[in-house]
Enzyme design. Structure first.
Site, short mmCIF file in Angstrom:
data_model
loop_
_atom_site.label_atom_id
_atom_site.label_comp_id
_atom_site.label_asym_id
_atom_site.label_seq_id
_atom_site.Cartn_x
_atom_site.Cartn_y
_atom_site.Cartn_z
N SER A 131 0.71 -1.11 -0.07
CA SER A 131 -0.10 -0.11 0.23
C SER A 131 0.92 1.31 -0.10
CB SER A 131 -0.87 -0.10 1.35
OG SER A 131 -1.56 1.28 1.20
N ASN A 167 -1.91 -7.03 0.41
CA ASN A 167 -2.85 -6.82 -0.44
C ASN A 167 -2.69 -8.08 -1.46
OD1 ASN A 167 -4.20 -4.50 0.53
ND2 ASN A 167 -2.81 -3.48 -0.77
N LYS A 185 -0.13 -3.11 5.21
CA LYS A 185 -1.20 -4.24 4.55
C LYS A 185 -0.16 -5.00 3.46
CE LYS A 185 -4.76 -2.83 2.78
NZ LYS A 185 -5.77 -1.92 1.91
N ARG A 198 -25.07 -7.46 -45.46
CA ARG A 198 -24.01 -6.97 -45.00
C ARG A 198 -24.61 -5.89 -43.85
NH1 ARG A 198 -20.93 -8.77 -46.64
NH2 ARG A 198 -20.09 -7.98 -48.59
#
Length: 368
Positions: free
Chosen positions: A265, A273, A271, A304
């Site tokens: 982080s 993650n 942290k 088309r």
């Protein structure tokens, strides 16, 4: 969809993207024109020497210039054919693009590109499934808590959780592989009637490019594109499921799993993650909207489509990139996933038939 060197690696799309960039598109378009010339020559539509002259020409095409030149006619095949004819000279020029229309070349090139990108996608799906299978085998008897509607339910094993991931990934991979094996060539001529071309030319064109012969033109019959979109969407969803579980199980309050290289982080150094799973989810989230665009483009007018067909080109490439990215990032997550049994249920709970189900799932896996 955001594409390029900044975001493709982050969302796992870089390997697939390398086979879908502008240079790859031009290479695929040229490959189709060369294969078409050879197939036509094999049936006397053009001289064999002309076909080889077309194959031997070396074009130095700038994708940006080709894109600018495509504006007037609405697709890049028109200026590409013009450049090819100029390069081979006036004698061979009439043999370039024999009996075809722009959609024949562009659709076939799109199928070629899909096959090229699909090889990588299938490899990453297999890698993710193998990693899930390894976790399932290693934790066949590791007790944990099953959760339903976000609440603790009954005992199970982490092996059965991972085996469920594996089963979904295998099923999605098998379905996608089946669709990729049937990627079709497109050849119908200006109005889908193969005017001026012997019927076997289409089969020879398919054989020359390693694509399937659909037997008939499919200019505005787009079920094949719809099936491809659906298979890619299912594969993305199959990747999203384990990625979501990893994100939840890695949360601080549970801490039952962690990734090998957790993300930092910028403001909270404590942290860790589960960023591979997070970015796998992010890539997979893009897929349903892209699938919807391709399904909505199936209502081509008459012989088309006016706009619906044009909307497919970038959408298909973006869907391949999104699904490929989800598979690639999930593979990274699961191959390095650490499991923490000490954070799971304590004691030897009755896990029912979970180990037996793990064996059944792993024993029934499809071959590579």
């Amino acid at each position: 969809m955001t594409r390029g060197a900044l975001f493709d690696p982050l969302f796992g799309g870089d390997r697939v993207a390398a086979r879908l960039d502008d240079t790859a598109w031009v290479a695929a378009l040229v490959a189709v024109e060369v294969a078409l010339a050879r197939a036509a020559a094999a049936h006397g539509v053009i001289p064999a020497a002309h076909a080889e002259a077309i194959a031997a020409v070396e074009l130095d095409l700038d994708p940006a210039a080709l894109g600018r030149a495509a504006v007037e006619g609405g697709n890049p095949v028109i200026p590409l054919v013009r450049a090819l004819r100029a390069a081979v000279g006036p004698e061979v020029a009439p043999s370039v693009h024999p009996g075809a229309t722009s959609q024949d070349v562009l659709d076939t090139a799109a199928m070629l590109l899909t096959g090229w990108a699909g090889e990588i996608l299938l490899d990453d799906l297999r890698g993710a499934a193998d990693a899930a299978a390894g976790l399932a085998a290693a934790h066949r008897d590791t007790p944990t808590t099953a959760r339903t509607l976000g609440q603790q339910a009954l005992p199970t094993t982490f092996g059965l959780v991972a085996a469920g991931w594996c089963a979904g990934l295998d099923r999605a991979r098998t379905g996608l592989a089946s669709v990729l094996r049937g990627l079709p060539v497109q050849l119908g001529g200006p109005a889908g009637t193969l005017d001026g071309l012997p019927l076997p030319v289409a089969a020879d064109l398919a054989a020359g490019l390693g694509l399937a012969d659909p037997g008939v033109p499919w200019h505005t019959e787009r079920t094949r594109v719809g099936e491809l979109a659906g298979a890619l969407g299912v594969a993305a969803g199959a990747c999203a499921k384990p990625a979501t579980d990893v994100v939840l199980l890695a949360g601080t309050e549970l801490g039952e799993v962690s990734e090998a290289a957790p993300g930092d982080s910028s403001s909270m150094p404590h942290k860790r993650n589960p960023i591979a799973a997070v970015t796998a989810r992010a890539a997979a989230r893009r897929a349903p909207g892209l699938v919807a665009v391709l399904l909505a483009a199936m209502d081509g007018e008459h012989q088309r489509a006016a706009g619906a067909w044009h909307s497919e080109w970038e959408t298909l490439a973006d869907l391949l990139r999104a699904t490929g990215g989800a598979a690639a990032r999930l593979r990274v997550s699961l191959e390095g996933l650490a499991v923490h049994p000490d954070r799971m249920v304590a004691g030897p709970p009755d896990v029912g038939r979970a180990p037996e189900l793990v064996d059944r799932i792993l024993g029934g896996r499809p071959p590579s």
